[in-house]
Enzyme design. Structure first.
Site, PDB file in Angstrom:
ATOM      1  N   TYR A  26       0.697  -1.020  -0.384  1.00 15.25           N
ATOM      2  CA  TYR A  26       0.426   0.266  -0.265  1.00 15.25           C
ATOM      3  C   TYR A  26       0.222   1.364  -0.159  1.00 15.25           C
ATOM      4  O   TYR A  26       1.731   1.704   0.845  1.00 15.25           O
ATOM      5  CB  TYR A  26      -1.551   0.022   0.856  1.00 15.25           C
TER       6      TYR A  26
ATOM      7  N   LYS B  26       4.205 -15.200  -0.900  1.00 10.76           N
ATOM      8  CA  LYS B  26       4.481 -15.113  -2.726  1.00 10.76           C
ATOM      9  C   LYS B  26       5.795 -15.326  -2.323  1.00 10.76           C
ATOM     10  O   LYS B  26       6.833 -14.862  -3.177  1.00 10.76           O
ATOM     11  CB  LYS B  26       4.273 -14.393  -2.979  1.00 10.76           C
TER      12      LYS B  26
ATOM     13  N   ASP C  86      -1.477 -18.081  -4.562  1.00 13.49           N
ATOM     14  CA  ASP C  86      -2.429 -18.376  -5.287  1.00 13.49           C
ATOM     15  C   ASP C  86      -2.566 -20.372  -5.245  1.00 13.49           C
ATOM     16  O   ASP C  86      -3.855 -20.338  -5.888  1.00 13.49           O
ATOM     17  CB  ASP C  86      -1.170 -18.462  -7.003  1.00 13.49           C
TER      18      ASP C  86
ATOM     19  N   ASP D 207      -5.862  -8.303   1.296  1.00  9.86           N
ATOM     20  CA  ASP D 207      -7.140  -7.204   1.045  1.00  9.86           C
ATOM     21  C   ASP D 207      -8.365  -8.508  -0.559  1.00  9.86           C
ATOM     22  O   ASP D 207      -9.673  -8.815  -0.728  1.00  9.86           O
ATOM     23  CB  ASP D 207      -7.044  -5.767   0.266  1.00  9.86           C
TER      24      ASP D 207
ATOM     25  N   ASP E 154     -11.824  -9.972   0.102  1.00 10.73           N
ATOM     26  CA  ASP E 154     -13.123 -10.832  -0.832  1.00 10.73           C
ATOM     27  C   ASP E 154     -13.537 -11.949  -1.547  1.00 10.73           C
ATOM     28  O   ASP E 154     -14.613 -12.346  -1.729  1.00 10.73           O
ATOM     29  CB  ASP E 154     -13.133  -9.310  -1.716  1.00 10.73           C
TER      30      ASP E 154
HETATM   31  C1  IPM Z   1     -10.468  -3.146   1.978  1.00 15.65           C
HETATM   32  C2  IPM Z   1     -11.090  -1.943   0.936  1.00 15.65           C
HETATM   33  C3  IPM Z   1      -9.999  -0.716   0.702  1.00 15.65           C
HETATM   34  C4  IPM Z   1      -8.553  -1.817   0.878  1.00 15.65           C
HETATM   35  C5  IPM Z   1     -10.170   0.141  -0.550  1.00 15.65           C
HETATM   36  C6  IPM Z   1     -11.368   1.426  -0.171  1.00 15.65           C
HETATM   37  C7  IPM Z   1      -8.963   1.332  -0.310  1.00 15.65           C
HETATM   38  O1  IPM Z   1     -10.563  -2.779  -0.570  1.00 15.65           O
HETATM   39  O2  IPM Z   1     -11.044  -2.152   2.869  1.00 15.65           O
HETATM   40  O3  IPM Z   1     -10.830  -3.681   1.599  1.00 15.65           O
HETATM   41  O4  IPM Z   1      -7.652  -2.073  -0.493  1.00 15.65           O
HETATM   42  O5  IPM Z   1      -7.886  -1.662   1.869  1.00 15.65           O
HETATM   43 MG    MG Z   2     -11.175  -4.826   0.104  1.00 16.83          MG
END
Ligand code: IPM
Ligand code: MG
Length: 361
Positions: A135, A188, A221, A245, A249
């Site tokens: 980041y 990784k 992966d 991150d 998801d």
């Molecule tokens: C999350 C989001 C954030 C991140 C974005 C909004 C910067 O995707 O909190 O997962 O990447 O951390």
């Molecule tokens: Mg995210």
């Protein structure tokens, strides 16, 4: 409970105001039922703050967050904000850095009545490092982690520290002690030999100090593939910022929907409830958004506060919110439209609040 808890509420952008209102409806019910003397304060972030104060994250909000016992942050549209020099700061990133919220804890589990797209049943938690990694807004003391030596060349820096690695892995092991006692470090290291090598060195030290917890390592992966094929093998996954991150998801979608994904950003002194999804401006103001993610995140915040202050009522309130949320989600008639149900955002919150009041002790 003796002393008041002050929670700072930042409703965010898009669907933020409406899912935050639903979550606060539930929180007030929990407060009544479990006798939680909670004081709510609020402030603007995102578009509303930019319009009112020229910044999407005014300095006063950072100060208020440091002074509060916890923060509730709605989703933000930071990808659409103007550049930093025009007031476009990422409230999520600013909070994680300023409050040192190094552990982003993201549960993903399937629920009765809500099948996973893969038909698998699982219950896992991702412990994601929140303050370093790839980041670019948090890799440098001065400057930025991305830069262009020439107009045709962009470079990005990854930051991995021993302490940053140690503390997120320790947080993962602490979670696993109260779960199925297994931690999977995702990395990784076959490509990022130095930076993920450092991460794994620290992970192995924590693992050696906690022999009662099963420890394994997995390349990211392969982990992404196994989340689809055999998610039941996972208990707690621990990984660096960017991988967490992405995998969180994926895991949330596999659990039934990203709209169900609760999350807490926690450090040693502060914690912030935050929905894992975005601000969905396309459905904002239509009473369609699913508030489950933010409600679940607030439940996690109450549990976190209860653990740290050793206040049973807070822990019980957090668990009750989660249980009643599962009950509502288990039945199509008490879901929001994204999950095939008829309830609007406000009605879902009201239904959950009513169930909590119905449990009155
Ligand atoms: C999350 C989001 C954030 C991140 C974005 C909004 C910067 O995707 O909190 O997962 O990447 O951390
Ligand atoms: Mg995210």
């Amino acid at each position: 409970m003796s002393d008041d808890l002050t929670l700072l509420v930042l409703e965010g952008d898009g669907i933020g105001p409406e899912i935050t209102a639903a979550a606060l409806d539930v929180l007030r019910a929990a407060e009544e039922v479990f006798g939680l003397p909670i004081t709510l304060t609020s402030a603007k972030v995102g578009w509303a703050a930019l319009e009112a104060e020229g910044s999407t994250f005014p300095e006063s909000v950072g100060e208020a967050a440091l002074a509060a016992d916890g923060v509730i942050l709605g989703p933000i549209s930071h990808n659409d904000y103007p550049p930093k020099e025009e007031g476009g700061l990422n409230p999520s990133g600013e909070m994680r850095k300023r409050l040192d919220l190094y552990a982003n804890i993201r549960p993903a589990r399937t629920r009765a009545g809500l099948p996973s797209p893969t038909g698998k049943t699982f219950d896992l938690v991702i412990a994601r490092e929140n303050t370093e990694g790839f980041y670019a807004d948090r890799t440098m003391f001065l400057g930025n982690g991305e830069f262009m030596p020439t107009p045709d060349l962009a470079l990005a820096v990854r930051k991995i520290t021993r302490e940053g690695s140690r503390r997120i892995v320790q947080a993962a092991f602490d979670l696993a002690k109260n779960r199925r006692k297994k931690v999977t470090a995702v990395h990784k290291g076959n490509v990022l030999r130095v930076s993920d090598g450092l991460f794994l060195e620290e992970a192995r030290k924590v693992a050696s100090a906690n022999p009662e917890i099963e420890y394994e390592e997995q390349i990211v992966d392969a982990a992404a593939a196994l989340l689809v094929r055999a998610p039941e093998r996972y208990d707690v996954l621990v990984t660096t910022n960017m991988f967490g991150d992405i995998l969180s998801d994926e895991a949330s979608e596999l659990s039934g929907s990203l709209g169900l994904a609760a999350s807490i950003n926690a450090g040693d002194a502060h914690a912030m409830a935050q929905a894992q999804h975005g601000s969905a401006p396309d459905i904002a103001g239509q009473d369609k958004a699913n508030p489950a993610s933010l409600i679940g995140s607030v439940a996690m915040l109450l549990s976190w506060l209860g653990e740290r202050r050793d206040v049973a009522a807070l822990r019980e309130a957090g668990m009750a919110m989660e249980r009643e949320l599962d009950e509502l989600l288990a039945v199509p008639d008490t879901r929001t439209p994204d999950l095939g149900g008829p309830l609007g955002t406000a009605a879902f919150g009201a239904a959950l609040a009513a169930r909590l009041r119905g449990r009155r002790r």
